[in-house]
Design an enzyme around this catalytic site. Structure first.
Site, PDB file in Angstrom:
ATOM      1  N   ARG A   1      -6.361  -6.330  22.087  1.00  0.00           N
ATOM      2  CA  ARG A   1      -5.401  -7.168  21.453  1.00  0.00           C
ATOM      3  C   ARG A   1      -4.234  -7.538  22.430  1.00  0.00           C
ATOM      4  NH1 ARG A   1      -4.373  -5.805  15.062  1.00  0.00           N
ATOM      5  NH2 ARG A   1      -6.834  -6.041  14.546  1.00  0.00           N
TER       6      ARG A   1
ATOM      7  N   LEU B   1       0.878  -1.000   0.128  1.00  0.00           N
ATOM      8  CA  LEU B   1       0.051  -0.017  -0.077  1.00  0.00           C
ATOM      9  C   LEU B   1       0.796   1.190  -0.031  1.00  0.00           C
ATOM     10  CD1 LEU B   1      -2.886  -0.773   2.414  1.00  0.00           C
ATOM     11  CD2 LEU B   1      -2.796  -0.778  -0.157  1.00  0.00           C
TER      12      LEU B   1
ATOM     13  N   SER C   1     -10.115 -13.168  11.961  1.00  0.00           N
ATOM     14  CA  SER C   1     -10.716 -11.810  12.374  1.00  0.00           C
ATOM     15  C   SER C   1     -10.951 -11.454  13.758  1.00  0.00           C
ATOM     16  CB  SER C   1     -11.599 -11.433  11.456  1.00  0.00           C
ATOM     17  OG  SER C   1     -12.239 -10.196  11.981  1.00  0.00           O
TER      18      SER C   1
HETATM   19  C1  FAD Z   1      -3.058 -11.447   8.230  1.00  0.00           C
HETATM   20  C2  FAD Z   1      -3.030  -9.704   8.334  1.00  0.00           C
HETATM   21  C3  FAD Z   1      -4.302  -8.998   8.392  1.00  0.00           C
HETATM   22  C4  FAD Z   1      -4.117  -7.570   8.454  1.00  0.00           C
HETATM   23  N1  FAD Z   1      -5.216  -6.927   8.685  1.00  0.00           N
HETATM   24  C5  FAD Z   1      -5.276  -5.508   8.568  1.00  0.00           C
HETATM   25  C6  FAD Z   1      -6.440  -4.828   8.622  1.00  0.00           C
HETATM   26  O1  FAD Z   1      -7.581  -5.404   8.686  1.00  0.00           O
HETATM   27  N2  FAD Z   1      -6.290  -3.409   8.610  1.00  0.00           N
HETATM   28  C7  FAD Z   1      -5.264  -2.734   8.831  1.00  0.00           C
HETATM   29  O2  FAD Z   1      -5.145  -1.535   8.903  1.00  0.00           O
HETATM   30  N3  FAD Z   1      -3.975  -3.496   8.634  1.00  0.00           N
HETATM   31  C8  FAD Z   1      -4.057  -4.806   8.660  1.00  0.00           C
HETATM   32  N4  FAD Z   1      -2.879  -5.453   8.623  1.00  0.00           N
HETATM   33  C9  FAD Z   1      -1.617  -4.846   8.624  1.00  0.00           C
HETATM   34  C10 FAD Z   1      -1.357  -4.355   7.000  1.00  0.00           C
HETATM   35  O3  FAD Z   1      -1.776  -5.068   6.244  1.00  0.00           O
HETATM   36  C11 FAD Z   1       0.204  -4.081   6.840  1.00  0.00           C
HETATM   37  O4  FAD Z   1       0.721  -3.248   7.827  1.00  0.00           O
HETATM   38  C12 FAD Z   1       0.132  -3.007   5.592  1.00  0.00           C
HETATM   39  O5  FAD Z   1      -0.399  -3.480   4.519  1.00  0.00           O
HETATM   40  C13 FAD Z   1       1.685  -3.157   5.083  1.00  0.00           C
HETATM   41  O6  FAD Z   1       1.931  -2.290   4.148  1.00  0.00           O
HETATM   42  P1  FAD Z   1       3.510  -1.785   3.548  1.00  0.00           P
HETATM   43  O7  FAD Z   1       3.081  -1.108   2.128  1.00  0.00           O
HETATM   44  O8  FAD Z   1       4.028  -1.101   4.513  1.00  0.00           O
HETATM   45  O9  FAD Z   1       4.114  -3.077   3.395  1.00  0.00           O
HETATM   46  P2  FAD Z   1       3.662  -4.534   2.293  1.00  0.00           P
HETATM   47  O10 FAD Z   1       2.413  -4.567   1.992  1.00  0.00           O
HETATM   48  O11 FAD Z   1       4.398  -5.791   3.321  1.00  0.00           O
HETATM   49  O12 FAD Z   1       4.766  -4.391   1.359  1.00  0.00           O
HETATM   50  C14 FAD Z   1       6.052  -4.714   1.355  1.00  0.00           C
HETATM   51  C15 FAD Z   1       6.687  -4.411   0.025  1.00  0.00           C
HETATM   52  O13 FAD Z   1       8.098  -4.440   0.060  1.00  0.00           O
HETATM   53  C16 FAD Z   1       8.573  -5.454  -0.968  1.00  0.00           C
HETATM   54  N5  FAD Z   1       9.981  -5.719  -0.390  1.00  0.00           N
HETATM   55  C17 FAD Z   1      10.390  -6.324   0.868  1.00  0.00           C
HETATM   56  N6  FAD Z   1      11.439  -6.608   1.292  1.00  0.00           N
HETATM   57  C18 FAD Z   1      12.244  -6.064   0.037  1.00  0.00           C
HETATM   58  C19 FAD Z   1      13.451  -6.115  -0.436  1.00  0.00           C
HETATM   59  N7  FAD Z   1      14.468  -6.454   0.170  1.00  0.00           N
HETATM   60  N8  FAD Z   1      13.532  -5.927  -1.844  1.00  0.00           N
HETATM   61  C20 FAD Z   1      12.683  -5.556  -2.684  1.00  0.00           C
HETATM   62  N9  FAD Z   1      11.448  -5.598  -2.117  1.00  0.00           N
HETATM   63  C21 FAD Z   1      11.043  -5.807  -0.902  1.00  0.00           C
HETATM   64  C22 FAD Z   1       7.620  -6.337  -1.145  1.00  0.00           C
HETATM   65  O14 FAD Z   1       7.840  -6.855  -2.357  1.00  0.00           O
HETATM   66  C23 FAD Z   1       6.329  -5.661  -0.939  1.00  0.00           C
HETATM   67  O15 FAD Z   1       6.094  -5.321  -2.330  1.00  0.00           O
HETATM   68  C24 FAD Z   1      -2.845  -6.842   8.481  1.00  0.00           C
HETATM   69  C25 FAD Z   1      -1.875  -7.619   8.293  1.00  0.00           C
HETATM   70  C26 FAD Z   1      -1.801  -9.086   8.359  1.00  0.00           C
HETATM   71  C27 FAD Z   1      -0.403 -10.004   8.311  1.00  0.00           C
END
Ligand code: FAD
Ligand code: HEM
Ligand code: HEM
Ligand code: SF4
Ligand code: F3S
Ligand code: FES
Lengths: 252, 638, 221
Positions: free
Chosen positions: B331, B43, B284
């Protein structure tokens, strides 16, 4: 529950070094597998043994292991994702198999999905289709309030039914023609039903259909195998909708 | 060093608007001369790459999966918060701000949280405009749900797949920019180093996961949006590929790591079934609306079929301990209570690691169809994994690592202490303080990507007068490439007797036991002994098969494991230094009548660590936290 | 024009021409059943009416020829492309939805092509060796007699019945398929359309075979 009972299985797995290697089946034995192992965990066990024996583990794609990222992709005994209804390989559990079973494991096969290694294929063609226009061309910022355009529940639901696609490519792998109609149909439909997506409906469907061909996907002959293979149960009615949108677009 | 978050001052309501006005701008015609690297397409990264591309910058985006759409954000189920106040139940930007500060146990910056609450409304509008099919009512209005930690209904959702739909929205926006040529996407590339030239972030080194080639990319700014690190526990709800690698490499190049000890343990996950298990599945939080948590009162009953255990032999521990909140305790509290019961030997299921979540009473009250209507998909998922029918016998649940509140330290502009290095989403230490409320991570990721970085990065880039001068052939890039290549060769040459997963399992259990839901001085100190030993063993005894010159998942795992082995030590060190309990960080020594005891006098700061070398003690820098708009108060749920 | 270049476009051409061919088959069947004498003068009168205005006949034939040519051309092209897009079969065949008919469209189609060529030589050009042609006083062929004498021959009868079975297979998939191609199916209507397609194909099959069968069994003489 029978935690102490374990299974031994014979795996016949497609091994292929890289895209240019012709590849072949190899036979392995999976030992000490319980009914609680997921299919991928079963492969993990086999791989650990292979590594310790100094052999190359079986390469397979996976990430979330909970049926949502669309990364896992295997043909198990001829069926994409193992053929259980609405189930990805990572959600498939070994209780669906019996002690002594022989299991064939192969990669997705389609011209548009060249094999990278073993069970890993290159699915960027699906991204290419999306890049061709499976979006609403809105800018970041400067958009109206979320409630400014009302979308009654049945329409929002219809769009969501299409949007649930996880982009795994099982529909292509399952289709005897290697066609990406279900994937593309879902993309076209998700936007075509929404007021936000209607503006570009004509250019979108034309661009996507054209790109499908350029990517090397086959033509649909309405086998409906794609829906059966789809772990999210995406309905072939979305292919019909894409056809309809395509016909409409010819007159627009 | 006392760190400065560079937060704007003045009335909190005007901070972001004022700051935006004060930021310098890059002339539209000049934007394409600036190269920006975005690592991660979740995101945060997906939204950032799309928005920066649209602004006209030259963007290069990277992810380790085969498509940007598969980032772990895709797995989020519940929903996303916004202060829209559509239900007219008294919500406001101020209330969302207040709830988030309080939910984070007063360990986040006020100005950042205010900005998050302020832009939350724009996020919903943006996603709707992109065609995200949020749940709606028959008249066509957006629907809301309630979530923990709030008394208003402010959570927007798309069935049980909100994260998926939001990510697909960002991914389509990104795809549009890829088509337009403003973003170049690099799939299946893992960032293995950050390149810093003269103290400024100038690029990255990646491994092409298909060919094994080590490649370098240069830019005028680097954004890391690489997600969280709770896979340091090995078993977590995160995807298998989630790692600390990207931010750890940046940390080793000088970026401060803030609050690494703040990790969230989610109370309702399907328990581990065996040693071979590779990940845990979240169920959930909403289940606790109708399910009652219990364990047998007597240890002897644990092996019995739950339906054979009579009412008076059951311990409904949450209802007993927290009569007013009962099963809906937050939680961190619910997780700790479950662990306590299991540690007491009264856990159920394999290994005694489980508590019952019982729907019998609700089914009796409202009938099974009603329960199925509310949670049908979750019961289905539970049955798929456990082969048990949750309607007929209570589900088994156990807490699991889920989210990391800590991350790289950033200022108000999301820039780390290394100029030119920006950190977004779960990867930064963020707005959640010591504990994250449900439905707020999605909000943060999109806020950072769509509505913060596009402004703040401009302020930085406007100060660079000679964009594009440093190219990927600069000696620093050669050096980084050589370092990466030599560690790849090292992994391959050790040829020991243990696989990377064996090391990860061992590290995971050390972290879970000693730096998990509850921590003590002793447990942390023992980890600070054991982790370096395990790390040493890794470098002597790991077995990685294959070569570095092709697709090699063992090699990928080896790199991630090596980084976790270093990072884990920092995490324990941070937990050990923080002599208080707050949010996700619970030190058994610091509790009052069984509840977390915060120490605002001594620990009301962000702890940011500076790297000094492997195994060397890192240096702690502090950023004091000031609360002008919300008063520091104690959380109680009795 | 995307109709001739894209996969869906070509499919639509297949469906339009397929629909025309099906409609022709329906009309032709109705015409054939005049042999049972439900119009005065039976099949001879019908044949006479049909050929009353030669330019019409040729125009109609030209149109049908183009339709058939388009159908065959794209049918072969799409099939060849599809084989190319999925070159390797899986070790185990586990298809759930494909049918014998849907998998063998090209073969049933090509058999139909051979049959139609033969059929045109047979009843239109009347050039198949060993035919007994009876002329009426005006010098036109007695169609009734021609058909009856033809189907007395067991080989001819079997060839026709076989061809009709092939036709059944081809259009049992083809009819429901063209609805989907035109995009006028939904998840609710789909099962009905599939059934209806099979029923129409069956009716055509039974209708067509009723002629050779009743002749062979001496019901019609
Ligand atoms: C099961 C579950 C349910 C959840 N439910 C909710 C919810 O209902 N509501 C809520 O608000 N939050 C929820 N969360 C938390 C939330 O989904 C995450 O915190 C959030 O989506 C993280 O987004 P991000 O963009 O920071 O990272 P991520 O979506 O984890 O993206 C990481 C990106 O970095 C890339 N990447 C990582 N390391 C490297 C590397 N070394 N080299 C190149 N690329 C790399 C990956 O390819 C990926 O594209 C949930 C989490 C989980 C696990
Ligand atoms: C038992 C089945 C059939 C019988 C008895 C039959 C009989 C005939 C006869 C008698 C004619 C010649 C009409 C005339 O010139 O006066 C004819 C023409 C023709 N038939 Fe059939 N037919 C049968 C099945 C079919 C089928 C299945 C098809 C293809 C789908 C077909 C396609 C044609 C065509 C294309 C012509 C030529 C029409 C023309 O003159 O332009 N027939 N048929
Ligand atoms: C003459 C030789 C013929 C050939 C080579 C041929 C070949 C094909 C092929 C390859 C298909 C595509 C398969 C599919 O889409 O499922 C097809 C579809 C079809 N054919 Fe034929 N066919 C022939 C004759 C006929 C005849 C005589 C009829 C009708 C009486 C017919 C009716 C149809 C129909 C209705 C379809 C379905 C179109 C669609 O899917 O939209 N075909 N044919
Ligand atoms: S339509 Fe179904 S099978 Fe095809 S990519 Fe989407 S989820 Fe996978
Ligand atoms: S299986 Fe293939 S043929 Fe069409 S209906 Fe599905 S794409
Ligand atoms: S691993 Fe993500 S869907 Fe299977």
């Amino acid at each position: 529950m029978s935690d102490h009972k374990t299974m031994t299985l014979t795996l016949i797995v497609w091994r292929q070094k890289d895209a240019s290697d012709p590849g072949k089946f190899e036979t392995y034995t999976a030992k000490n597998i319980t009914e609680h192992h997921s299919f991928l965990e079963m492969l993990d066990v086999v791989n650990e043994d292979l590594i310790l024996a100094g052999k190359e583990p079986i390469a397979f794609d996976h990430d979330c292991r909970e049926g949502i990222c669309g990364m896992c992709s295997q043909i198990i005994n001829g069926a994409a994702h193992g053929g259980q209804e609405r189930t990805t390989v990572c959600q498939l559990h070994m209780r669906k198999f019996k002690d002594g079973d022989t299991i064939y494991i192969e990669p997705w096969r389609a011209r548009a999905f060249p094999i990278i290694k073993d069970l890993v294929v290159d699915r960027t063609a699906l991204d290419t289709i999306v890049q061709a226009g499976a979006y609403v061309s809105c800018h970041t910022g400067g958009v109206p309030d979320g409630n400014a355009i009302l979308i009654p529940k049945p329409i929002a639901d219809e769009s969501m039914d299409a949007a649930e696609c996880i982009g795994c490519g099982a529909c292509v792998a399952g289709c005897p023609n290697g066609a990406a109609m279900l994937f593309t149909g879902a993309k076209v439909s998700q936007f075509a039903v929404l007021p936000q997506g209607k503006g570009e409906a004509v250019t979108r469907v034309k661009a996507l259909v054209k790109t499908m061909k350029e990517c090397g996907f086959g033509n649909c002959t309405n086998h409906y195998e794609c829906q059966a293979a789809c772990p999210k149960g995406i309905n072939v009615k979305f292919i019909a909708r894409m056809n309809r949108e395509f016909i409409k677009a010819q007159f627009a | 060093m006392i760190l400065d978050g560079k937060c704007p001052t003045g009335p909190i309501q005007q901070t972001w608007d004022k700051h935006r006005f004060d930021l310098k701008l890059v002339n539209p015609a000049n934007k394409r001369k600036y190269n920006v690297i975005v690592v991660g397409t979740g995101l945060a990264g997906g939204a950032a790459a799309a928005s920066l591309g649209e602004l006209g910058y030259n963007v290069q985006a990277f992810c380790y999966q085969d498509s940007p759409r598969r980032a772990h954000s895709i797995a989020a189920q519940g929903g996303i918060n916004a202060a829209k106040n559509y239900p007219n139940d008294g919500d406001s930007i101020y209330r969302l701000f207040y709830d988030t500060i309080k939910g984070g146990d007063f360990r986040a910056r006020e100005a950042d949280v205010w900005r998050l609450a302020q832009v939350s409304n724009n996020i919903i509008d943006q996603c709707v405009a992109q065609g995200v099919p949020f749940a709606r009512d028959y008249a066509g209005y957006l629907d809301n749900r309630s979530f923990g930690g709030a008394q208003v209904s402010r959570t927007f959702y798309a069935r049980g797949q909100t994260g998926q739909q939001l990510l697909l929205g960002a991914y389509t926006a990104l795809s549009r920019q890829i088509n337009a040529g403003t973003v170049k996407m690099y799939n299946r590339r893992e960032m293995l180093d950050l390149v810093v030239v003269d103290g400024v972030a100038r690029g990255i080194t990646v491994r092409n996961l298909i060919t094994g080639e080590i490649e370098s990319y240069a830019a005028d700014a680097v954004c890391l949006a690489t997600g969280g690190y709770v896979n340091v526990f090995y078993l977590s709800t995160n995807a298998m590929g989630c790692s600390v690698t990207a931010i750890w490499k940046a940390h080793k190049k000088g970026a401060f790591f803030a609050n690494p000890c703040y990790t969230q343990i989610h109370p309702t996950c399907i328990p581990q079934a065996g040693d071979y298990q590779s990940k845990l599945t979240l169920m959930s939080e909403s289940l606790r609306n109708d399910g009652r948590c219990w364990v047998p009162k007597k240890k002897e009953d644990c092996g019995k079929h739950p339906n054979e255990i009579p009412e008076d032999a059951r311990d409904y521990y949450l209802e007993r301990k927290y009569p007013s909140f009962g099963n809906l305790a937050p939680r961190d509290i619910a997780s700790r209570a479950a662990k306590e019961a299991c540690d007491d030997g009264r856990g159920v299921g394999p290994g005694g690691r489980g508590v019952y979540l019982d729907f019998a009473a609700s089914i009796k009250r409202v009938g099974q169809p009603k329960i199925a209507e509310r949670y049908g998909n979750l019961f289905e998922m539970y049955e798929k994994i456990t082969d048990e029918d949750g309607y007929k016998r209570p589900m088994r649940m156990y807490p699991a690592p889920h989210y990391s509140m800590g991350g790289l330290w950033v200022d108000y502009n999301l820039m780390s202490n290394i100029p030119g290095l920006f950190v977004l989403g779960e990867a930064n230490f963020s707005v959640h303080g010591a504990n994250r409320l449900g439905a707020s991570a999605l909000m943060q990721g999109l806020a950072d990507g769509y509505f913060v970085i596009p402004y703040t990065i401009g302020g930085y880039l406007a100060g660079i007068k000679d964009p594009g001068t440093i190219k990927a052939d600069h000696p620093e890039f050669r050096k980084a490439e050589d370092d990466v290549k030599s560690s790849v060769n090292k992994y391959l040459s050790i040829n020991g007797k243990k696989t990377t997963s064996e090391f990860m399992r061992e590290l995971g259990s050390l972290m879970w036991e000693n730096c998990g839901m509850a921590r003590t001085k002793e447990s942390l100190e023992s980890n600070l002994q054991k982790i370096p030993a395990l790390r040493e063993e890794f470098w002597k005894n790991v077995k990685v098969s294959g070569t570095g010159a092709d697709f090699n998942q063992q090699l990928e795992n080896a790199g991630r494991t090596a980084d976790f082995l270093e990072f884990a030590e920092l995490m324990c060190r941070d937990a050990l230094h923080r002599n208080e309990s707050c949010g996700g960080h619970f030190r058994e020594e610091y509790q009052e009548l069984g509840e977390a005891q915060r120490d605002d006098v001594n620990y009301c700061y962000v702890g940011a660590w500076e790297y000094k070398g492997v195994g060397k003690e890192p240096e702690l820098h502090k950023e004091p936290l000031k609360f002008d708009n919300v008063h520091l108060a104690i959380r109680s749920y009795k | 024009m995307q109709l001739f270049t894209t996969s869906i476009g070509k499919k639509i051409l297949m469906a339009i021409t397929g629909l025309c061919l099906v409609l022709f088959a329906v009309i032709h069947l109705i015409g054939n059943t005049t042999i049972f004498g439900w119009i005065p003068g039976g099949v001879n009168a019908y044949a006479h009416h049909l050929h009353a205005f030669p330019p019409m006949v040729y125009a109609f034939r030209a149109v049908m020829l183009v339709i058939a040519a388009v159908h065959i051309y794209y049918g072969i092209q799409l099939t060849v492309e599809n084989r190319d897009c999925r070159q390797q079969a899986y070790a185990v065949k586990a298809t759930k939805k494909t049918t014998f008919a849907s998998e063998n469209m090209i073969w049933t189609g090509l058999i139909l092509l051979i049959f139609i060529v033969f059929h045109l030589l047979h009843f239109t050009a009347k050039m198949v060796p060993g035919m007994e042609l009876v002329m009426d006083p005006h010098g036109t062929v007695d169609v009734f007699a021609m058909i009856v004498s033809a189907f007395k021959n067991i080989i001819i009868a079997v060839v026709y019945v076989g061809a009709m079975a092939t036709l059944f297979l081809h259009i049992s998939h083809g009819i429901q398929s063209l609805f989907q191609t035109f995009g006028i199916t939904s998840d609710k209507s789909m099962p009905t359309i599939v059934k209806a397609g099979t029923v129409v194909a069956l009716v055509l099959f039974l209708g067509y075979v009723s002629v050779p069968l009743s002749i062979f069994l001496n019901i019609l003489k």
